[in-house]
Enzyme design. Structure first.
Site, PDB file in Angstrom:
ATOM      1  N   GLU A  47       1.878  -0.243  -4.978  1.00 55.58           N
ATOM      2  CA  GLU A  47       0.624   0.567  -5.351  1.00 55.58           C
ATOM      3  C   GLU A  47       1.448   2.132  -5.667  1.00 55.58           C
ATOM      4  O   GLU A  47       2.077   2.526  -4.720  1.00 55.58           O
ATOM      5  CB  GLU A  47      -0.546   0.981  -4.476  1.00 55.58           C
ATOM      6  CG  GLU A  47      -1.431   1.925  -4.548  1.00 55.58           C
ATOM      7  CD  GLU A  47      -2.083   2.512  -3.437  1.00 55.58           C
ATOM      8  OE1 GLU A  47      -3.316   3.035  -3.795  1.00 55.58           O
ATOM      9  OE2 GLU A  47      -1.723   2.341  -2.439  1.00 55.58           O
ATOM     10  N   ASP A  82       0.855  -1.063  -0.066  1.00 58.53           N
ATOM     11  CA  ASP A  82      -0.240   0.017  -0.041  1.00 58.53           C
ATOM     12  C   ASP A  82       0.771   1.323  -0.022  1.00 58.53           C
ATOM     13  O   ASP A  82       2.000   1.500   0.666  1.00 58.53           O
ATOM     14  CB  ASP A  82      -0.834  -0.240   1.254  1.00 58.53           C
ATOM     15  CG  ASP A  82      -1.986   1.128   1.294  1.00 58.53           C
ATOM     16  OD1 ASP A  82      -2.753   1.351   0.439  1.00 58.53           O
ATOM     17  OD2 ASP A  82      -1.985   1.813   2.471  1.00 58.53           O
TER      18      ASP A  82
END
Length: 532
Positions: free
Chosen positions: A276, A214
Site C-alpha cells: 500500500e 499495510d
C-alpha cells in the site's frame, strides 16, 4: 489456462501468476458470517468460495483476521501469528487455504508492520519497564517538550486526526501515526525485524501465496523526528499536494525493510508481496518495486481520478510510467476499504452506476494486475450510516467532523429481500444494511444478464480467454473531447470510453463487450466498450 512461474509444466515460465491476475479483496468482517454473530469470519469466506470461482477471480486478499482488540477493526494487531476468535481459529484458516487452492485460486493476507496494538505484549512490557528500557526502544517513546514535558515531542498529526502522540503515566509520550491504540514500531530495533521474519515464515509455512503490506510507505522514521512544516500538516496521508514532503512517510530507510521482506519471500518460490504505497511522485513510487523489493505496488491514481476522460488518461499514463523501468506490472484499483465506493464517487444512483460500469471495463482492459473490492461487482454504493452506528476511529478522533470509512464497509447482500440478506443468521449485521439493497443481492444479479455482477463475470471471462489482452504497453487513439480510446500493443484489444455529453463514433472493430447499450454504431455518454 496460463502457465505461470510456479506451474509444474515443462518449459520456460511465461510470467509470474500475479503478472495479470485479478485479486478480490475480502473485507473479512463484511463478507459472510457463518456463526450468526453478525460479523464475517473465515468459515463464511470458505462457504462462498464457489461464488468467487464463478466470478472468475484469480486470487484473494484477506484483510486482518489476527488477534486484536479491534480498535481499528483488526489493523491494531495484538498477535500477528494467531487468528482472533471473532473470525475463527488456525484450523479454520488452514481449511480456508486448502479449499481456496482447490478452487484454483491463490490466497494472500494482510501484513501490518508499521504498528502493533497497544495490547500487544511488547507494548504492555514497555509500559511496565519505564523510560530508558530496551522494551521501550521497540517503539518511539520520547520525553515531552516544555518545563514539565507536557507538550508532545513534535508537531506530527495522526492520520485519524489529532496529535500523533499520547502521554503515559510516567510522563513520556509514544508515537502513533494512526489511533492511540496503534503505537508505531521502531524499525531500527533488531527485535522488530526478527519478529517480522518470524511472522512471514509462519504464514508462508501455512500455505499463503503472498501478502499485502499495510502502510508500506511508512515504518521508517527520519532521524530525530523533526517537526513538520506547520503550514503543511496533512490530516490524511496521500492528501497533501505533490510538492509537499511529508516526513512521516516515504523515508529512504523503508527500502531496507522491503528488501528484508523480499529476501524471505524469495525462499518461497511463487509467493509475492504488494505494498500500500500512497506516494505521488513516479520516481519515488518506482523505488518500492525494484527487483529486490516488492513485486507489486498499489497505485491509487485511478481512485483519485474524476470520471473524466482526460483525468482517467492522466492517471493511466502516470501509473504506467511509475513502473516502466522496474519490470513490475502496473496495479489498478477503483475502490477499497479505506475510500468511498466508486459508484458514490461517480455521482451515485443510476448515474454513478453507469459510470462505475464504464470504469470497470477500462480497468480490466489495462495491462497488469487488478484488485476488485468486495461488493463492487454488485455495484454497491457507500451507505450513509446513522451517527450511532459509526465505529471508525476517525469519527471520534476528528471530533465528529469526519464520518470515517464505515460507509464503504457495510456487509455484502447475498440473497432474500430484507437485511441481513443472507450475510448472517443474525437479524442484524455489525453495520446496518440498507432496506433497499434487496435488488442488489448476489441472488438477484445472477439471474439478470444485464446486472453489474453479470458484467463483471463476462468481462473476467473474456479477459482470461480472448487473445487481445497481451502486451504491457498502450497505444492511444485520437478521440473527441471527453473521450479516449487505447489499444493493447501486443494484443490488439481496443478500449474506448465516453465521458462527454453526446454519443461519438466507435473506433473500428468488432464489439466484444460494452458497459451499456450502444447507440447504433456510436458510443453513448458514460459508456465504455471493448473491441477487437
Amino acid at each position: 489456462m496460463r502457465r505461470t512461474a510456479d506451474s509444474p509444466e515443462a518449459g520456460p515460465p511465461v510470467s509470474p501468476w500475479w503478472q495479470d491476475a485479478v485479486f478480490y479483496q475480502v473485507y473479512v468482517r463484511s463478507f459472510a458470517d457463518s456463526d450468526g454473530d453478525g460479523v464475517g469470519d473465515l468459515e463464511g469466506i470458505r462457504s462462498r468460495l464457489g461464488y468467487l470461482e464463478l466470478l472468475g477471480v484469480d486470487a484473494l486478499w484477506l484483510t486482518p483476521f489476527f488477534r486484536s482488540p479491534m480498535a481499528d477493526h483488526g489493523y491494531d494487531v495484538a498477535d500477528p501469528r494467531d487468528v482472533d476468535p471473532l473470525f475463527g481459529d488456525l484450523a479454520a484458516f488452514d481449511r480456508l487455504v486448502a479449499d481456496t487452492h482447490n478452487h484454483g485460486m491463490k490466497i494472500t493476507i494482510d501484513l501490518v508492520p508499521n504498528h502493533t496494538s497497544d495490547q500487544h505484549p511488547w507494548f504492555q512490557d514497555a509500559l511496565r519497564a519505564g523510560p530508558g528500557s530496551r522494551e521501550r526502544e521497540r517503539y518511539h517513546f520520547r520525553d515531552g517538550l516544555g518545563p514539565d514535558g507536557s507538550t508532545p515531542p513534535n508537531n506530527w498529526t495522526s492520520v485519524f486526526g489529532g496529535p500523533a502522540w499520547t502521554r503515559v503515566r510516567d510522563g513520556q509520550w509514544y508515537l502513533h501515526l494512526f489511533a492511540p491504540q496503534q503505537p508505531d514500531l521502531n524499525w531500527e530495533h533488531s527485535d522488530v525485524r526478527a519478529d517480522l521474519v518470524q511472522t512471514l515464515r509462519f504464514w508462508l509455512d501455512r500455505g499463503v501465496d503472498g501478502f499485502r503490506i499495510d502502510v508500506a510507505h511508512g515504518m521508517a522514521k527520519p532521524a530525530g523526528l523533526p517537526d513538520m512544516d506547520p503550514a503543511a500538516v496533512a490530516v490524511m496521508a496521500g492528501s497533501q499536494p505533490p510538492d509537499f514532503i511529508d516526513m512521516r512517510f516515504d523515508n529512504d530507510e523503508v527500502h531496507d525493510i522491503h528488501r528484508l521482506i523480499r529476501k524471505v519471500l524469495d525462499g518461497y518460490p511463487g509467493t509475492m508481496a504488494v505494498g500500500e504505497i500512497w506516494v505521488d511522485q513516479e520516481d519515488r513510487f518506482a523505488a518500492y518495486v525494484r527487483p529486490d523489493e516488492l513485486h507489486l505496488g498499489f497505485n491509487f491514481k485511478l481512485v483519485e481520478a474524476e470520471f473524466d476522460a482526460d483525468s482517467v488518461r492522466r492517471a493511466i499514463d502516470r501509473s504506467l510510467a511509475a513502473v516502466e523501468s522496474t519490470g513490475s506490472p502496473a496495479t489498478w484499483t477503483l475502490s477499497n476499504h479505506d475510500v468511498v465506493r466508486h459508484v458514490t464517487r461517480y455521482g451515485g444512483g443510476e448515474l454513478g452506476t453507469r459510470r462505475a460500469r464504464a470504469m470497470a471495463l477500462v480497468e480490466l482492459a489495462l495491462p497488469g494486475t487488478t484488485y476488485i473490492y468486495n461488493g463492487e461487482e454488485l455495484g454497491l454504493p457507500n451507505v450513509d450510516l446513522p451517527d450511532w452506528a459509526l465505529q471508525d476511529p476517525t469519527w471520534e478522533r476528528s471530533g465528529h467532523t469526519q464520518r470515517g470509512r464505515d460507509g464503504c464497509r457495510v456487509p455484502l447482500p447475498w440473497e432474500g429481500e430484507i437485511p441481513s440478506y443472507g450475510f448472517s443468521r443474525a437479524g442484524a449485521a455489525w453495520l446496518p444494511m440498507p432496506p433497499q439493497w434487496g435488488t442488489l443481492t448476489v441472488e438477484k444479479q445472477l439471474e439478470d444478464p444485464e446486472s453489474m455482477l453479470s458484467l463483471y463475470r463476462h468481462a473476467l471471462e473474456i479477459r482470461k480467454t480472448a487473445q487481445g489482452f497481451g502486451g504491457d504497453e498502450l497505444e492511444w487513439y485520437g478521440a473527441p473531447p471527453g473521450c479516449f480510446a487505447f489499444r493493447r500493443k501486443g494484443g490488439g484489444l481496443i478500449c474506448a470510453l465516453n465521458t462527454s455529453a453526446a454519443s461519438v463514433p466507435l473506433p473500428p472493430g468488432e464489439i466484444l463487450l460494452s458497459s451499456g447499450p450502444m447507440d447504433g454504431n456510436q458510443l453513448p455518454p458514460e459508456t465504455s466498450v471493448w473491441l477487437v
